[in-house]
Design a protein around this motif. Structure first.
Motif, PDB file in Angstrom:
ATOM      1  N   LEU B  28       0.816  -1.203   0.000  1.00 40.02           N
ATOM      2  CA  LEU B  28       0.000   0.000   0.000  1.00 40.02           C
ATOM      3  C   LEU B  28       0.849   1.252   0.000  1.00 40.02           C
ATOM      4  N   ARG B  29       1.964   1.186   0.699  1.00 39.84           N
ATOM      5  CA  ARG B  29       2.851   2.362   0.724  1.00 39.84           C
ATOM      6  C   ARG B  29       3.335   2.690  -0.676  1.00 39.84           C
ATOM      7  N   PHE B  30       3.685   1.631  -1.387  1.00 39.11           N
ATOM      8  CA  PHE B  30       4.141   1.814  -2.758  1.00 39.11           C
ATOM      9  C   PHE B  30       3.065   2.488  -3.590  1.00 39.11           C
ATOM     10  N   HIS B  31       1.834   1.966  -3.403  1.00 39.41           N
ATOM     11  CA  HIS B  31       0.715   2.518  -4.161  1.00 39.41           C
ATOM     12  C   HIS B  31       0.540   3.998  -3.873  1.00 39.41           C
ATOM     13  N   ILE B  32       0.554   4.318  -2.584  1.00 38.62           N
ATOM     14  CA  ILE B  32       0.351   5.721  -2.192  1.00 38.62           C
ATOM     15  C   ILE B  32       1.428   6.601  -2.805  1.00 38.62           C
ATOM     16  N   GLU B  33       2.653   6.129  -2.741  1.00 39.73           N
ATOM     17  CA  GLU B  33       3.747   6.946  -3.274  1.00 39.73           C
ATOM     18  C   GLU B  33       3.615   7.150  -4.772  1.00 39.73           C
ATOM     19  N   SER B  34       3.262   6.033  -5.458  1.00 39.28           N
ATOM     20  CA  SER B  34       3.127   6.163  -6.914  1.00 39.28           C
ATOM     21  C   SER B  34       2.010   7.142  -7.273  1.00 39.28           C
ATOM     22  N   TYR B  35       0.903   7.006  -6.587  1.00 38.50           N
ATOM     23  CA  TYR B  35      -0.229   7.898  -6.842  1.00 38.50           C
ATOM     24  C   TYR B  35       0.156   9.337  -6.537  1.00 38.50           C
ATOM     25  N   ALA B  36       0.818   9.514  -5.414  1.00 39.18           N
ATOM     26  CA  ALA B  36       1.241  10.864  -5.030  1.00 39.18           C
ATOM     27  C   ALA B  36       2.146  11.467  -6.092  1.00 39.18           C
ATOM     28  N   GLU B  37       3.051  10.650  -6.614  1.00 38.02           N
ATOM     29  CA  GLU B  37       3.952  11.162  -7.656  1.00 38.02           C
ATOM     30  C   GLU B  37       3.176  11.663  -8.863  1.00 38.02           C
ATOM     31  N   ASP B  38       2.191  10.840  -9.265  1.00 42.06           N
ATOM     32  CA  ASP B  38       1.371  11.279 -10.397  1.00 42.06           C
ATOM     33  C   ASP B  38       0.658  12.584 -10.091  1.00 42.06           C
ATOM     34  N   LEU B  39       0.146  12.675  -8.884  1.00 44.90           N
ATOM     35  CA  LEU B  39      -0.556  13.896  -8.508  1.00 44.90           C
ATOM     36  C   LEU B  39       0.398  15.089  -8.543  1.00 44.90           C
ATOM     37  N   MET B  40       1.621  14.845  -8.086  1.00 45.69           N
ATOM     38  CA  MET B  40       2.596  15.928  -8.072  1.00 45.69           C
ATOM     39  C   MET B  40       2.891  16.381  -9.506  1.00 45.69           C
ATOM     40  N   ARG B  41       2.916  15.394 -10.397  1.00 49.93           N
ATOM     41  CA  ARG B  41       3.183  15.747 -11.789  1.00 49.93           C
ATOM     42  C   ARG B  41       2.097  16.645 -12.337  1.00 49.93           C
TER      43      ARG B  41
END
Lengths: 115, 901
Positions: B28-41
């Protein structure tokens, strides 16, 4: 295309979509989300909260198999792929869905005079 | 496939809980980070992106919960949570916990102890290889009489004729029974002789059983035959441990059995007692050595009339009992034709060799087991009712908590599960304590059983079967205990409970408690009635007329045969013994006898033919007999009703004479004078025996069976190697014991004195009153347990009632009720309980009566005296138990009571 409100998905349909998504190649959880979004051309957005329960359920039943691997940016992630049993299940479910859509569609298309 | 996968992930979730949990977190941590990265983009700041990602995905904890639900481990989690909570609640209220656990421990312990005994006596298979394939052969007279004895030639013939039926056939003969004697054989090692229970076995005995020796080796097949050059003996493990302290040097030592030389070659396995539970075979000798009991006479071993062998076979692979019996059907008549058996069955049958072993006659064990398991089950029931009552009290206190839970969304099932998990925990703890209590109880029971000469192994271990049983009844108890408060807990109406100040008191809950206690009273009454019946039975047996006077008689059991004396050596030994004994101060009379009444060694039985009495065709007449010296009747104070006693003149050269007892006179010479009539023993047809007198019946075999015809012959005319010296003493017989012992040693220093006992001890022994004693003790213990539980129950419910109604009582008193009115109001409850409980108890007692009837002597299962006495006793105590709290109610000061919350 404008983004419509996400369609409500039943649990069974989500399972099918997840299985279809991983059938095209191993994916991690986030990747499944992205792929479904991508294939549906943005018309479908899966509720994030229901994704992982679905994944675990499918793994529990033995239709997808999970394995630790490395993501594109070199981080540890769990990748899921479709198993042989999963493939058979997906085929069966797809057929059922098509039949279902057929039947319902036919009923809905019935013009008042033909009833 | 799906099931396998499901089981796999479930198992992994249970076993590697931590690892799997961490796994989910990481994913889940991985998922959150990946999603967050996309959001940051797409333009968001890091914190904003992370916040949104986390919010959308939901909490990690929730996700883990979901995951576990997907895996089906939710149930386990909830149960674990329930148990943990239950444990906390119990720790919070230690009083309740301790009382509940102790009460359950009593009930579970009693049941476990009794089941352990039942297991040892009836269920545990003999510790040999494949015990269920072993069968024994017999010619059954009727369904309950087995007649399992065969002669040596018959055994040989059976062995040769049954190759297809049995893979192996072996024979065993209990030592001390063959020949004319009935004593244990003596094993002499390093100069000391001790009586030893022997078993004579054929050469293939140990091989067929498939066991391995603890030390050394067993008897080999070629060594079983008649008097081989180097006779061998195998000792049992326990005998070796107790007599020789487990010294390995015992192997290959020289020993003597009744004076015959043997070599000790091995020690048996640890748990092996022989072919039966409880009684241990201490030494195994080859069949060929049976001559040690017949004074060297080898001919009698092959005598076809000597039927002392037990024939045991192992079913051939693939053979079943029914098929074996069908095959044996042909062999039976053949055998009977060659070796006639008058008066016995004609069909050769095989039966499974199961504990408790061979009991000729109806097997009392199943009924006994059923009775005691029922009684202890009642005790457990009472314990459960008490704990259920306590739980109800607790449940009342926690009504609010339950209501809140229900309001917060707890489903009824969940609430029920929570209450049940509490009782489950109580049950498990009670089981643990109960098993401990059972161990203590079993120790006490083992020591209760009187020590006899028989090598009894009263070892009731707690093996797997017993522990599973304990767990099973613990779960049953937990269910019973949990059901009642459960039904109350889930049925409460939330609104009422939350708003009430807790003033509700009587009503459904109290009625339930009263009902439970009423049932308890009933159960206790039934238990006490049974105990009362057994006690009365014991008292009847104790005061029964034995025919002889048991006071002031000392018995000294001797067997010079164990040190190899022949008849020629023994006769002078006994003569000198009798002379010296008579001369002892304090001895009024002295006599010798072959058998003693109510001794573990029974009386000898003789096949006879009576002149003038025609037997039915195929019927063989029998009578018991005893060989005695003339003073026997004076020592035992056995009255001679007609004719004369034995005189010194009735010796070996004179006419054979005998005194008969009333039963024998009645049976063979009914209505006529038996004096002067004759009968003969079929073993000695050339010497007819003349009846010279009639004596009173005496209790010889046991204290309750009908009298068997018995006759008394002079010892001079029917010599026996093993005899008992009996002395009638002026003072207490025990006081004479040391003097008598040294007197015997003075005559023959090595002579083994088998036993020195007073006649009274003999009468109270296992063949006499011992059984009644034991039965009365055990039922009394159970009865008292139940009684105590019921009294506690009554007191508890009454005391609680008073406490609950304090306000009401205060109100009533303020409004004009006087103290006696209050007393009567509270006592009414107690009377109701007793009023309902008594009929229930009487009903149960009548029901159990059928089980009990078989074991009572002189008392019927519906004995009115017992019923009335016990009922009055219980009613009295129950009233007292209820009166005490009621009295307190009487004393309530209305001013204080009204302010009581």
């Amino acid at each position: 295309m404008a983004r419509e409100t996400a369609v409500d998905l039943l649990q069974g349909t989500l399972d099918m979509l997840v299985m279809k998504a991983v059938s095209l190649g191993p994916l991690h959880g986030y990747g499944v989300l992205l792929r479904i979004q991508q294939i549906s051309q943005g018309r479908l957005e899966v509720q994030q909260g229901s994704l992982y329960p679905a994944l675990y359920r499918l793994e529990h039943e033995g239709w997808i198999a999970g394995e630790w691997g490395q993501s594109e940016n070199k981080r540890r992630a769990r990748f899921y792929r479709l198993t042989a049993a999963g493939r058979r299940r997906l085929e069966a479910e797809t057929k059922k869905w098509a039949e279902f859509a057929d039947v319902v569609g036919a009923i809905l298309k019935t013009a008042p005079e033909e009833a | 496939m799906s099931l396998g996968s499901r089981m796999g992930t479930w198992w992994r979730a249970v076993r590697h809980e931590g690892a799997v949990g961490a796994q989910v977190d990481e994913e889940l941590r991985f998922h959150i980070e990946s999603y967050a990265e996309d959001l940051m983009r797409s333009g968001l700041s890091r914190e904003e992106a992370m916040r949104r990602a986390r919010a959308e995905l939901g909490s990690l904890a929730a996700a883990r919960e979901n995951a576990r639900q997907a895996w089906g481990t939710r149930c386990l989690d909830e149960m674990r949570g329930d148990l943990r909570f239950a444990a906390r609640m119990l720790v919070r209220g230690p009083g309740f916990a301790i009382v509940a656990i102790l009460t359950l421990a009593l009930g579970i312990g009693a049941n476990t102890a009794i089941f352990s005994m039942v297991d040892t006596l009836m269920l545990r298979p003999i510790p040999v290889h494949d015990p269920h394939d072993l069968v024994f052969l017999s010619f059954p007279r009727d369904p309950t009489h087995f007649d399992p004895g065969f002669s040596v030639p018959e055994f040989r013939q059976i062995r040769d004729a049954t190759h297809g039926i049995f893979s192996d056939v072996t024979a065993a003969a209990l030592g001390g029974l063959s020949g004319a004697e009935a004593r244990a054989d003596g094993l002499t090692i390093d100069g000391t002789t001790m009586p030893t229970q022997t078993l004579f076995v054929s050469g293939n005995f140990f091989q067929m059983l498939g066991i391995r020796p603890y030390l050394g080796r067993f008897i080999l097949p070629p060594e079983g035959g008649a008097s081989s050059a180097h006779p061998v003996v195998v000792l049992s493990y326990r005998y070796w441990k107790s007599r020789f302290h487990g010294e390995p040097g015992i192997l290959n030592k020289q020993a003597w059995v009744n004076g015959h030389a043997v070599t000790i070659v091995g020690i048996g396995p640890k748990d092996f007692l022989g072919l039966t539970p409880i009684v241990e075979m201490q030494a195994y000798l080859p069949l060929g050595m049976m001559n040690v009991e017949t004074g060297g006479d080898t001919k009698s071993i092959s005598d076809p009339a000597q039927r002392g062998l037990l024939v045991v076979g192992r079913l051939a692979p693939g053979m079943t009992l029914t098929r074996a019996n069908a095959a044996l059907a042909a062999l039976g008549p053949q055998l009977v034709k060659e070796y006639p058996r008058p008066g016995e069955g004609k069909a050769l049958q095989a039966r499974a060799l199961r504990p408790p072993g061979l009991i000729d006659g109806p097997n009392p064990f199943p009924a006994l087991a059923g009775l005691f398991l029922t009684l202890s089950g009642l005790v457990l029931g009472l314990a459960c009712l008490n704990v259920a009552n306590l739980s109800l009290v607790r449940a009342a206190a926690r009504q609010r908590e339950m209501a809140v839970r229900a309001a917060l969304g707890g489903s009824r099932a969940r609430l029920v599960r929570q209450v049940l998990s509490e009782s489950l925990l109580l049950g498990l703890l009670g089981a643990a304590a109960g098993v401990g209590a059972a161990v203590v109880a079993l120790h006490a029971i083992s020591s209760l059983m009187t020590v006899t000469e028989l090598p009894l192994v009263l070892d009731f271990p707690l093996n797997l079967r017993v522990l599973i049983y304990a767990l099973g009844i613990a779960l049953a108890a937990a269910t019973i205990v949990g059901i009642v408060p459960t039904l109350r807990a889930s049925g409460g109406r939330i609104g009422d409970v939350l708003h009430e100040g807790g003033r509700t008191s009587i009503g459904g809950r109290q009625r339930t408690r009263m009902a439970l206690v009423a049932v308890e009273v009933g159960g206790a009454l039934a238990l006490l009635i049974v105990a009362g019946l057994f006690t009365r039975s014991l008292m009847r047996a104790q005061h029964a007329d034995l025919g002889f006077d048991q006071r002031n008689v000392l018995n000294v059991k001797l067997d010079p045969g164990e040190i190899g004396y022949t008849e020629a050596q023994a006769k002078p030994f006994y003569n000198r013994l009798l002379q010296r004994a008579r001369a002892l101060p304090g001895v009024e009379y002295a006599s010798l006898a072959q058998s003693v009444p109510l001794d573990v060694d029974g009386y000898q039985s003789a096949a006879i033919a009576v002149q003038g009495y025609s037997a039915r065709r195929d019927e063989q007449l029998h009578a018991d007999y005893n060989a005695v010296t003339p003073d026997y009747f004076r020592v035992m104070k056995l009255a001679i009703l007609q004719g004369r006693g034995i005189l010194d003149a009735d010796d070996a050269s004179a006419q054979r004479v005998a005194l008969v007892d009333q039963a024998m006179a009645e049976k063979f010479w009914r209505g006529e004078n038996p004096i002067g009539r004759t009968f003969t023993r079929t073993s000695d047809p050339g010497h007819p025996i003349e009846v010279i007198g009639v004596v009173r019946n005496s209790r010889n075999e046991d204290t309750y069976s009908p009298f068997t015809p018995t006759f008394y012959v002079p010892l001079a005319q029917a010599f026996a190697l093993a005899e008992t010296l009996q002395l009638r003493t002026a003072g207490p017989p025990e006081a004479m014991a040391p003097e008598v012992r040294s007197m015997v040693r003075g005559i023959a220093s090595a002579a083994p004195i088998l036993n020195v006992q007073t006649m009274r001890e003999e009468v109270n022994g296992p063949d006499g009153l011992g059984v009644f004693d034991w039965g009365a003790d055990l039922t009394a213990a159970l009865g008292l347990l139940g009684f105590a539980l019921a009294v506690i129950g009554i007191y508890g419910v009454m005391a609680y009632s008073v406490a609950q109604r304090t306000q009401e009582i205060g109100l009533r008193m303020a409004l004009g009720a006087n103290r006696n009115d209050v007393l009567w109001m509270m006592s009414r409850q107690g009377l109701t309980i007793i009023g309902i409980g008594l009929p229930i108890g009487l009903g149960i007692a009548v029901g159990v009566g059928r089980l009990v009837a078989n074991f009572l002597v002189g008392v019927g299962p519906m004995d009115p005296a017992t019923y009335v006495t016990v009922t009055l006793l219980l009613t009295g105590v129950a009233l007292a138990a209820g009166y005490w709290p009621a009295r307190r109610a009487m004393r309530i000061d209305p001013m204080i009571a009204l302010r009581h919350e």
